[in-house]
Scaffold this motif. Structure first.
Motif, PDB file in Angstrom:
ATOM      1  N   HIS A 179       0.852  -1.186   0.000  1.00 56.50           N
ATOM      2  CA  HIS A 179       0.000   0.000   0.000  1.00 56.50           C
ATOM      3  C   HIS A 179       0.886   1.232   0.000  1.00 56.50           C
ATOM      4  CE1 HIS A 179      -2.941   3.005   0.936  1.00 56.50           C
ATOM      5  NE2 HIS A 179      -2.356   3.272   2.095  1.00 56.50           N
ATOM      6  N   PHE A 180       0.597   2.181  -0.900  1.00 54.25           N
ATOM      7  CA  PHE A 180       1.375   3.402  -1.005  1.00 54.25           C
ATOM      8  C   PHE A 180       0.509   4.590  -0.604  1.00 54.25           C
ATOM      9  CE2 PHE A 180       3.627   0.516  -3.707  1.00 54.25           C
ATOM     10  CZ  PHE A 180       4.962   0.866  -3.570  1.00 54.25           C
ATOM     11  N   CYS A 181       1.082   5.454   0.214  1.00 56.39           N
ATOM     12  CA  CYS A 181       0.425   6.688   0.640  1.00 56.39           C
ATOM     13  C   CYS A 181       1.050   7.849  -0.129  1.00 56.39           C
ATOM     14  CB  CYS A 181       0.580   6.882   2.146  1.00 56.39           C
ATOM     15  SG  CYS A 181      -0.044   8.459   2.748  1.00 56.39           S
ATOM     16  N   MET A 182       0.217   8.555  -0.906  1.00 52.55           N
ATOM     17  CA  MET A 182       0.716   9.630  -1.746  1.00 52.55           C
ATOM     18  C   MET A 182       0.267  10.983  -1.208  1.00 52.55           C
ATOM     19  SD  MET A 182       0.282  10.167  -5.851  1.00 52.55           S
ATOM     20  CE  MET A 182      -1.404  10.735  -5.747  1.00 52.55           C
ATOM     21  N   PRO A 183       1.187  11.922  -0.977  1.00 54.28           N
ATOM     22  CA  PRO A 183       0.800  13.268  -0.548  1.00 54.28           C
ATOM     23  C   PRO A 183      -0.066  13.944  -1.601  1.00 54.28           C
ATOM     24  CG  PRO A 183       3.154  12.892  -0.263  1.00 54.28           C
ATOM     25  CD  PRO A 183       2.643  11.758  -1.077  1.00 54.28           C
ATOM     26  N   ASP A 184      -0.886  14.877  -1.170  1.00 54.63           N
ATOM     27  CA  ASP A 184      -1.799  15.575  -2.073  1.00 54.63           C
ATOM     28  C   ASP A 184      -1.055  16.656  -2.841  1.00 54.63           C
ATOM     29  OD1 ASP A 184      -3.972  16.418  -3.398  1.00 54.63           O
ATOM     30  OD2 ASP A 184      -5.082  17.161  -1.663  1.00 54.63           O
ATOM     31  N   GLY A 185      -0.366  16.236  -3.913  1.00 51.93           N
ATOM     32  CA  GLY A 185       0.382  17.162  -4.747  1.00 51.93           C
ATOM     33  C   GLY A 185       1.816  17.327  -4.274  1.00 51.93           C
ATOM     34  N   GLY A 186       2.610  18.057  -5.084  1.00 52.73           N
ATOM     35  CA  GLY A 186       3.983  18.328  -4.713  1.00 52.73           C
ATOM     36  C   GLY A 186       4.943  17.278  -5.225  1.00 52.73           C
TER      37      GLY A 186
END
Length: 271
Positions: free
Chosen positions: A199-206
């Motif tokens: 499972h990958f957690c991706m920041p909201d943009g950037g």
């Protein structure tokens, strides 16, 4: 399949391994193979019913004599008609196999219709002396009992197999803005035979979001990943467009899964 530890070595908190189910017992078929398995069993049951009806109605030594070829031809004719009707109605899909009323009604309708066509064709084929009325009626009775029993077995076993996660399925990677997928989502994926490798957690943009997507692409290219699941949360919609665009480089299906408040719109949806 990929071991649960395959994503543990990824730097940072972007890639997180999920607890695997290595000790879970698995059926020899996958969730996607249920329809083909049910279809093949139907064909075998119909041919076996015709053979058994011929053996019971006729003398056992004569059951497999030369006229048996006509019985086999009639069984193949009925089997093709029956299977075609069931496939056109999508009654071999796992979700439809668990609806007993729908299955029983469709089996009786398709089975009786196939035999009406068979009865009308027997005389035009000129084989009525080989296919007696008793043979046909016994074939019908044994066949309908076998086909209904087949449906009853699926109705009993399939929900339990889904509940226990016993069905083999696709190896996937999940991607969302959340640190972890809620347990109910993971359990539902397991019930339907999916194996979540990471499972990958991706920041909201950037730039952090691009780095996470690069890691997803790298893992998919270096491992046996069959699908990417992109969880869509209305509160973090800005990352969806970029993630979907970047993931196009992979020759893999990307499935969009409603998440958060959006999932409530699909709760108990009917198709």
């Amino acid at each position: 399949q990929i071991a649960p530890e395959s994503a543990a070595g990824l730097p940072g908190s972007a890639g997180r391994a999920l607890i695997g189910s290595g000790t879970r017992w698995r059926l020899p078929i996958s969730y996607g193979g249920i329809a083909s398995t049910a279809l093949c069993i139907d064909l075998a049951l119909i041919l076996g019913s015709a053979t058994l009806a011929k053996a019971i109605y006729s003398n056992i030594p004569d059951a497999f004599a030369g006229e048996y070829s006509h019985t086999l031809a009639a069984a193949i004719f009925v089997a093709v008609l029956f299977v075609a009707v069931m496939r056109l109605q999508r009654l071999y899909s796992p979700t439809r196999l668990m609806v007993w009323d729908d299955q029983a009604r469709s089996v009786l309708g398709a089975w009786c219709g196939a035999f009406l066509i068979l009865a009308s064709g027997v005389f035009s084929w000129g084989v009525s002396h080989d296919l007696s009325r008793g043979d046909v009626l016994l074939f019908w009775a044994i066949g309908v009992a076998a086909l209904l029993g087949h449906r009853a077995a699926w109705r009993f076993a399939l929900p339990r197999a889904l509940e226990s996660g016993a069905l083999r399925g696709r190896t996937i990677v999940s991607l969302t803005c959340e640190e972890r997928v809620p347990p109910e989502f993971t359990e539902n994926l397991t019930r339907h035979g999916y194996h979540t490798a990471a499972h990958f957690c991706m920041p909201d943009g950037g730039p952090g979001a691009e780095e996470v997507i690069d890691k997803v692409i790298s893992l998919c290219r270096s491992s046996v990943i069959e699908e990417v699941m992109l969880f869509i949360d209305p509160e973090h919609m800005s990352y969806v467009r970029e993630a979907a665009r970047r993931l196009r480089v992979l020759p893999l299906p990307v499935t969009l899964v409603p998440f958060g408040t959006l999932a409530q719109l699909f709760h108990r949806a009917r198709y």
